[in-house]
Each structure stands twice: as C-alpha cells, then as structure tokens.
Design a protein around this motif. Structure first.
Motif, short mmCIF file in Angstrom:
data_model
loop_
_atom_site.label_atom_id
_atom_site.label_comp_id
_atom_site.label_asym_id
_atom_site.label_seq_id
_atom_site.Cartn_x
_atom_site.Cartn_y
_atom_site.Cartn_z
N ASP A 1 8.70 1.76 -11.74
CA ASP A 1 7.17 1.45 -11.95
C ASP A 1 6.30 2.77 -12.10
OD1 ASP A 1 7.99 -1.28 -12.54
OD2 ASP A 1 7.56 -1.61 -10.17
N SER A 2 5.29 2.86 -12.89
CA SER A 2 4.18 3.78 -12.79
C SER A 2 3.25 3.26 -11.68
CB SER A 2 3.56 4.18 -13.93
OG SER A 2 4.51 4.46 -14.75
N TRP A 3 2.92 4.04 -10.76
CA TRP A 3 2.10 3.63 -9.50
C TRP A 3 1.21 4.87 -9.01
CZ3 TRP A 3 3.25 5.95 -4.78
CH2 TRP A 3 4.67 6.73 -4.81
N ALA A 4 0.14 4.18 -8.28
CA ALA A 4 -0.50 5.29 -7.79
C ALA A 4 -0.52 5.09 -6.27
CB ALA A 4 -2.26 4.87 -8.12
N ILE A 5 -0.88 6.22 -5.55
CA ILE A 5 -0.62 6.28 -4.12
C ILE A 5 -1.21 5.25 -3.27
CG2 ILE A 5 -2.79 7.77 -3.63
CD1 ILE A 5 0.79 8.16 -2.06
N SER A 6 -2.25 4.54 -3.97
CA SER A 6 -3.06 3.45 -3.15
C SER A 6 -2.49 2.16 -3.71
CB SER A 6 -4.62 3.66 -2.81
OG SER A 6 -5.00 3.90 -4.18
N PRO B 1 0.86 -1.18 0.08
CA PRO B 1 -0.14 -0.01 -0.12
C PRO B 1 0.99 1.11 -0.05
CG PRO B 1 -0.07 -1.08 2.24
CD PRO B 1 0.80 -1.93 1.32
N PHE B 2 0.87 1.90 -1.09
CA PHE B 2 1.61 3.12 -1.29
C PHE B 2 1.39 4.18 -0.41
CE2 PHE B 2 3.17 0.48 -4.93
CZ PHE B 2 4.60 0.70 -4.81
N SER B 3 0.00 4.14 0.10
CA SER B 3 -0.04 5.34 1.18
C SER B 3 0.72 5.24 2.33
CB SER B 3 -1.48 5.23 1.42
OG SER B 3 -1.89 3.75 2.05
N LEU B 4 1.27 3.99 2.34
CA LEU B 4 2.07 4.02 3.74
C LEU B 4 3.45 4.06 3.20
CD1 LEU B 4 0.59 0.80 5.57
CD2 LEU B 4 0.44 3.29 6.17
N ALA C 1 0.78 -0.10 -26.48
CA ALA C 1 0.77 -0.10 -25.01
C ALA C 1 -0.06 1.09 -24.36
CB ALA C 1 2.42 0.20 -24.78
N ALA C 2 -0.38 0.79 -23.33
CA ALA C 2 -1.27 1.59 -22.38
C ALA C 2 -1.00 1.64 -20.94
CB ALA C 2 -2.66 1.39 -22.81
N LEU C 3 -0.85 2.74 -20.31
CA LEU C 3 -0.85 2.76 -18.70
C LEU C 3 -2.19 3.19 -18.39
CD1 LEU C 3 0.30 2.87 -16.06
CD2 LEU C 3 1.14 5.33 -16.57
N SER C 4 -2.77 2.54 -17.32
CA SER C 4 -4.07 2.93 -16.93
C SER C 4 -3.83 2.87 -15.49
CB SER C 4 -5.18 1.61 -17.24
OG SER C 4 -6.33 1.92 -16.41
N VAL C 5 -4.12 4.40 -15.06
CA VAL C 5 -4.30 4.56 -13.78
C VAL C 5 -5.92 4.84 -13.39
CG1 VAL C 5 -3.70 6.14 -11.87
CG2 VAL C 5 -2.13 6.04 -13.69
N GLU D 1 -5.17 2.33 -9.03
CA GLU D 1 -4.34 1.23 -9.34
C GLU D 1 -3.91 1.38 -10.65
OE1 GLU D 1 -2.13 -1.25 -8.67
OE2 GLU D 1 -3.82 -1.96 -7.58
N ALA D 2 -2.67 1.41 -10.62
CA ALA D 2 -1.64 1.49 -11.95
C ALA D 2 -1.35 0.15 -12.72
CB ALA D 2 -0.54 2.54 -11.86
N ILE D 3 -1.80 0.13 -13.89
CA ILE D 3 -1.37 -1.21 -14.68
C ILE D 3 -0.79 -0.82 -16.13
CG2 ILE D 3 -2.19 -3.27 -15.61
CD1 ILE D 3 -2.43 -3.33 -12.70
N THR D 4 0.14 -1.56 -16.62
CA THR D 4 0.73 -1.18 -18.15
C THR D 4 0.49 -2.35 -18.87
OG1 THR D 4 2.31 0.64 -16.93
CG2 THR D 4 2.54 -0.43 -19.36
#
Length: 829
Positions: free
Chosen positions: A565-570, A248-251, A652-656, A510-513
């Motif tokens: 990595d591309s990531w989202a805070i949660s 959990p990237f909030s932590l 290619a696609a990155l979905s946040v 959520e971030a997915i590539t």
C-alpha cells in the motif's frame, strides 16, 4: 442515457474519423431528474451485513503461514522488584514446548524504544530485562506448538525476585525521597509554559477561583483484545507482522527503529476488520516487537491473542491526572486567564506517543472561551503502574473535566448563571478562523447557536432543582468543548524546550487511492483499518458524488499492507482524523479521477472540457450529447490510442493529502496541534438518591458541530458511542491499585463497565459549520462525545450535591462514593 448506451461494450463500437482521431458516437441523454447527492444522507452502513453475520476478518481468524506456534506470557506478580534469576529448565522439558525467551534474549536482539521526554532514562524494552516496574510486566515468553501447552508451561518457570517498595501516587513520586522507578528519577518531563501576561491578568481580576481535580485511570476495553502474528524468515532476512494495530504509522516507524532490520524488510499487515480500538490499540506495538524478537530467537512463526485479563492488566491505560486549576474572572463574567499545575501518571515507562496525554490538548487548552492569558506547569511522572497510551479523548476529557468544573465555580463565585457565563465568553462567529493563545487555529464554529439550541432542547429556562421527594436531589449540568481532530505530528515537540529540539516534526498526512477499472467499477484503497467507524460507507458516499456513480458501485478496501500500500507516515484511524483528513483525501483523489474522466469524455465528444459535466455515469455536453463512463473506461484501457495527446491511459489517482496548518512548534511553544476543531455542548439533568447514592439521569441533550455531516446515522452513532464512553468514565470505569501496586480491577467482575441495560438515553441536535480547510468541509466526530459528557454529568451531580453542602472534584461518581459524601458521620463511624 439510453439502455444501449449503458450496455456498450468496453472495447468495441469505436470509429475512426478521416483524420484518424478517436471518436465515439454521442448518445442523446434522456431528460431525467439529477440523482440525489449521497453526502448528507442517512444511508445504512455497507459494513453491517458482513459484520453482523459473522463474516468479518479479524486477527484471530488468521493463520497466514505454516508451522505456526503459539506463545504465552509470564507476567510479574510484583509492581517493583529486581529480577535475580529465571529458571525455565522444567518448562523446556514439557512436550510441545519449543523455547522460553527472557528479557536478556530480547534485549540482545532489539534496541530500547525512544522517548519524547527530557529525562528518557526508562530504557524501555517490550519485556523486563533486569527489573520489573509494574504488576503484570512481561518477564518470560513460552513458545509451544499449542496455545494451551504454552500456558501450562508458565507454571513451571521459576523466577526469583528482590522486592522493592513501589511508588503509586504521582504527586508523591516527584518528591526527592520517593522510591525511584528509574535511576534517573520519576519525573520524566517537566515544563512551565506561559502565554500572555498571566500574573498581570490575575492581579487585575476581581476574583480568583481555584480547585483541585482528580481523574482516575481508565481503559475503555474494546470487544477484541490485542493480537499479533510474527514470522521471521532467516533465509531472506525479512520479517512479516500481522497485528490488529490501529494504524498510526508514526508508531510503525518507532517499531521498525528498534528492530534489527531496515524498514523495507519489515512488513506490517493489519486485518480489514477490528473489534474496536478507542485509541487503546495504538499501544500494541511493544507486543509486535516482542513477538518479532521471539520469532527470531525461536526460529518459528508465532501467534499471540491477548486474554481479557491480560488486556485489563497490562495492555494500555489512559494516564490518571491530578490537576490544580485557577481562573481569573471579573464581576461582569469576563474570564481573564486560567493557569494550572498538573501531574500526569504514565506508569512504569513513558512510551511513545506519550507524554501525548499532557500535550495533545495544548492548542485547545482555553476551550471555546476568549481570554487574555494562560499558564501551565506540567509534570509527566513515572510510577509503578502499567504504562499508558491513547484513549478516546486523549487528554482532552481530563482537561475539560477540570476546565468546565472551574467555569461552573466561576459562575457560582460571581452569582451568574453558568450558561450565561459561557455565552458571554464564547468565541464569536466572525472571529473564525480563530488563533488560540497556545497556537491552535480553530477553523470554524457557531458556538453560541449550538449552545442556545441545547438550552432550548432541554427547556433550560423552566428547569428547577426543586424536588417533591425529600430523598432526591436534582442537579443541572452542562459543558462546552472544542474537539481537536487529526493531530499534527509535531505537537509532542512542546515537551522539550527549544534548545533540546532536534529534527522537529510537523504534518498530518493521509494516502488514498481511487481507481476506475476497465468495466467502470470504482475501487478505493484506504491506508486505514477502521474499528467500527463506517469508513466503507462514508467513502462510498463521497466517491459516488464525485464520480457520478451509484453508492453501491463503489468498492472500498480497508486493512493495511505496508509492502503493497501507498501510505503516509501519519496514516491510520486515530485522533478522529478520518472524518477530517481522510474524507478530504478521498474527495481530492476522486476529484482528480473526475478530471481525468471529463478530459477523456470531452475529447470523445469532440467538445471542450468547459462544455461537459459528469453525472449519472456519463459525461454529458451542454448540447445533451453523452458518452458513458463505461465507454470512457473501456477506451482508456483497451484503446489508449483514442486518448488526447499527452493523456496517460489511466483513471486512477493517489492522493497523499496534507494540510498547510500543520506547522512545527514555534520557539515560544505555540503549535496548532490539530487540523480541525469541532464543537460540542452537552446538557444533563440528574437525580441523586440520598439514601442509596445512586444517580439517575432524567434528561440528556447533545449538540454537535462536526462541520459537513457526510452521514447523519454514522455521526449519531459516533456521538452516542463517545457519550456512552464518557458516561462510563463518570460513573463506572476506573483502574484501582492497592498499596503494593497490585491491580485490583483485572477482570470484568471488578472493572465495572455499563452494559446495554444501562444505556444512556439521549437526544441530539446538530449544527453544520463547514471547515474552510477540508475538501468537503467535514471534521471528525468520534471523541467530542467523550470530552463533553464527563464534565456535563459531573457538573450536574455536583450541582445536586451542593444542595446538601457537598462538593465533588473526583471521578468516578460511584454510589458508595456519593453515599459517603452525603453521610460523612456514618462513614467515620
């Protein structure tokens, strides 16, 4: 499609028209049956071959940097004491010992962790600075060139303590004369919440039913304990951390907030494999900070892998709870309202994401039932015990133990069958999406259908509590729960009154590539680190369907590297969120790539996009002409001049992925604390031996509605695993402290866990009510088993014991406790 079309070279066989536009000779597609969809199929897990043959990659396997040193942690033998002095001189003289780090050293390098409470006076550091507040709290750290030398050196450190009286009971801790864990008091958080006119509903009710419930501390220890590697580079002023963090990237933000470096100089890497998590590894971040500070102070990279005893002693536990619950019910079975007062014991420090156990279930406090009002008085209390953190079910299993126990007592009070009372009060199918009293937005469900399926499966109409054996009591129990998934980051703001809220939070991202390479192979990069949930398998199923490729053609990369990595805070694997927002983000990213493929494929075929479809690794026109995915990928990367004007040369696609339902808490304390809400109903028949107190489970049935089922085998595995955890909580697992605050259950000899020999035999039924809020309608399913099992089994045992005029309101239900309840006179003697 012909074999020739499948084997076309990626950068040849192109042709030019007179106008110079790219063209590819269309290949007539052979008539063949469409490939069966992967979603919904019980495909075997991709991960298992690697994991079961010992080729997993875990934190213990990593030695990522040279000159790696090892640490050992000296822990407090007392639950409450002032630290008068620490003498490490003898330890420092031992061969191989590099340094001994104390709390004063760490406090000089890092800030205390923040706290989301009204009374944040904990000043929580990852090591005791001047006072110990729980048995097993870190006091000093030895750094050595060998882990055994580090542990040997612990015996040479001398610590002088001034012993203080501990406080261990959360109800006693709120009293003014209780020993103070912190100068600011033991109550870290206190809120009184009301939704609807609670008093009016109770005044108008035919009956008021009340009970006290007590839920003990549990640990749910994973197979793999904590592990951290930290490497501070003073030349570049950068910090690299490797940890089997649950993600959990909030932590992660909490971690970086207390370290003396900006986020872009701190890199967190999580291995691709973890040996279980169950929420417990969300609490790893204090040790990540501790090792980071130690690496800075000692000037060497350091590694620590927790022992099993350390894990049981001082990693993380789920908060124990005392709850007083009242229900207002009419003679006809109408539940008017509930209200409760609860005391949650968070141990020596209320550390993020606590007090989550108190507020995590807020949106589903009323469960699957309609009612007019709900009230709650909540205490988050500090005691001299190990700090707490998330654990499978996170607050919900505690709440449902009490709520479903109260529903049974309501049924007894009005002389109504407990199944009938539940069915009468269920939210009806046409009411979804349904807004709960507290702000939850239940997305979909067929509660009555699921309940009736379970009743039929267990043959409820023909069940009886009569027994041919005079020494055997038979009990029947059930429970119905709403399982929240993908937590809204803003739910913890309810812990603060509106005038204290600053910078409110919301969201569940959520971030997915998804990438199709030049050879038409498919790669998916997750910002999650699974702990056995089967991400690689379900992701492959979803992507294969979206892109029209075989299941085995999809490569899924797990693990986390925050610098790459591309990531989202949660982002992360927790809160059963991957089945909800993870699957949705995968489907969305794959859908974007699918659109790119169709655009390029239609152009190469010389037709409009509305005349083509993607199937069997080719774009096929309505006239039967086709261009292979391999040709499309080759053209995109090797000959981009052939692409339509304005189309980027990528597949290619990155979905946040975010969900609009994740809004901030309102001024009247309402919040949709989760993105989707699954349903589970469990049914149990038990036999209690009056002579021994042993409980035997004669039959057990589960019915779950997790929305769209991506893989039935994985769903079943998650339900069985969660149910087994609930079974363990009901009959085995609990942490016990003596009157001095010393943990008595710090080994697997004392902390009882069921083994495969005690495996609960169960039967399963499923209902699929797709969520209207997610891309493919799926929801999570990792925690509903735990939440429903505890109340179903405890209600069944209580139903049996009531035949002997014995009530039950406390866990765990051990044989000795059952025997003592059945034989009070002999116990007193």
């Amino acid at each position: 499609m012909t074999d020739d079309a499948r084997s076309e070279d990626t950068c040849s066989d192109t042709a030019r028209t007179d106008g110079g536009a790219a063209a590819v000779k269309a290949v007539e597609a052979e008539e063949q049956p469409a490939r069966e969809k992967n979603v919904g199929q019980p495909l075997k897990r991709k991960e298992d071959n690697r994991l079961t043959t010992g080729r997993g990659r875990y934190i213990e396997d990593l030695e990522p940097v040279p000159n790696l040193h090892y640490i050992a942690v000296l822990r407090s033998p007392l639950a409450h004491a002032n630290i008068e002095s620490i003498d490490a001189s003898a330890a420092l003289e031992l061969p191989g010992v590099k340094a001994v780090i104390t709390g004063q050293d760490v406090a000089a390098r890092v800030k205390p962790f923040p706290a989301a409470v009204q009374n944040p006076s904990n000043a929580y550091y990852p090591i005791a600075v001047d006072k110990v507040r729980y048995y097993g709290e870190p006091v000093a750290v030895v750094v050595a060139d060998d882990r055994y030398r580090a542990h040997d050196a612990l015996e040479h450190i001398r610590v002088s303590y001034d012993r203080l009286d501990p406080i261990l009971d959360p109800e006693e801790a709120v009293e003014d004369d209780a020993p103070q864990v912190h100068e600011g008091g033991n109550v870290a958080n206190h809120r009184v919440l009301e939704y609807g006119n609670v008093e009016a509903e109770f005044d108008a009710a035919d009956h008021i039913v009340e009970e006290r419930f007590e839920y003990p501390r549990t640990a749910y220890p994973p197979l793999e304990t904590y592990g951290v590697i930290a490497d501070y580079d003073d030349g570049q002023d950068t910090l690299d951390i490797w940890a089997n963090f649950q993600g959990p990237f909030s932590l992660h933000a909490v971690t970086t907030a207390v370290l003396p470096l900006p986020e872009n100089r701190i890199t967190l890497r999580v291995p691709s494999d973890q040996g279980g998590g169950f929420g417990v590894k969300c609490s790893l971040y204090p040790y990540m900070v501790l090792l980071s500070a130690v690496s800075m102070e000692a000037g060497v990279p350091v590694k620590w892998v927790e022992s099993r005893q350390e894990h049981l002693l001082a990693s993380s536990m789920h908060a124990n709870r005392v709850q007083y619950l009242e229900g207002a019910v009419d003679d006809d079975g109408n539940i008017r309202a509930i209200r409760f007062r609860q005391y949650d014991d968070y141990g020596g420090y209320v550390r993020p994401p606590e007090p989550g156990a108190t507020y995590r279930p807020i949106a589903n406090w009323q469960g699957p039932y309609t009612m007019n009002a709900l009230g709650a008085e909540l205490f988050a209390v500090r005691t001299n015990k190990c700090p707490t953190g998330p654990n499978r079910g996170y607050g919900c299993h505690l709440h449902y133990f009490a709520l479903e126990g109260l529903v049974d007592r309501m049924a007894e009070t009005i002389d109504m069958d407990p199944a009938e009372l539940r069915l009468r009060n269920f939210i009806e199918d046409d009411a979804f999406p349904f807004e709960s009293l507290t702000g939850g937005l239940y997305d979909s469900g067929q509660y009555e259908k699921a309940m009736r399926m379970g009743l039929e499966a267990i043959d409820y109409e023909n069940l009886t509590t009569e027994s041919d054996d005079e020494d055997t009591l038979v009990g029947i129990g059930m429970a119905a729960v709403v399982d929240p998934q993908a937590s809204n980051m803003g739910y913890l703001d309810v812990a603060l009154p509106k005038e204290m809220r600053k910078n409110t939070k919301s969201g569940a991202l959520e971030a997915i590539t998804v990438i199709v390479g030049p050879d038409a192979t498919v790669k998916v990069d997750l910002t999650d680190s699974p702990q056995g949930q089967g991400h690689e398998t379900t992701v492959s199923q979803i992507v294969a369907d979206e892109l029209g490729v075989p299941f085995d053609a999809v490569k899924v990369n797990t693990g986390i590297d925050t610098s790459a990595d591309s990531w989202a805070i949660s982002s992360g694997t927790y809160s059963s969120r991957f089945g909800t927002i993870g699957h949705a983000a995968v489907a969305k990213a794959a859908g974007q790539v699918r659109d790119q493929i169709l655009t390029i494929g239609a152009h190469l075929l010389g037709v409009s996009e509305d005349r083509v479809e993607l199937r069997d690794e080719a774009v096929v026109s309505d006239e039967g002409d086709a261009v292979s995915l391999r040709r499309i990928a080759g053209t995109t990367y090797w000959d981009p001049q052939q692409l339509p004007e304005g189309v980027e040369p990528k597949l290619a696609a990155l979905s946040v992925m975010g969900m609009n339902q994740a809004t901030a808490v309102t001024d009247d304390d309402k919040v949709n604390s989760s993105m989707t809400y699954a349903f589970g109903a469990h049914f149990a028949v038990v036999e209690v031996n009056k002579r021994t107190g042993v409980v035997n489970i004669r039959d057990y049935v589960t019915v779950h509605d997790p929305g769209t089922v991506v893989n039935p085998l994985i769903v079943r595995g998650q339900i069985e695993g969660g149910t087994f955890h609930g079974y363990a909580s009901t009959f085995y697992e609990f942490h016990e402290y003596d009157e001095t605050g010393t943990l008595q259950t710090d080994s697997l000899m004392d902390y009882a866990m069921p083994t495969i020999k005690e495996r609960l035999k169960m039967r399963h039924e499923h209902v699929e009510t797709p969520s209207p809020f997610t891309e493919i309608g799926s929801k999570g399913t990792g925690e509903a088993g735990t939440q429903a099992t505890v109340p179903a089994l405890s209600n069944a045992v209580r139903n049996a014991l009531m035949q002997a005029d014995v009530d039950l309101d406390t866990l765990p239900i051990t044989p000795d406790r059952v025997w003592e309840l059945l034989h009070p006179a002999e116990t007193d003697d």
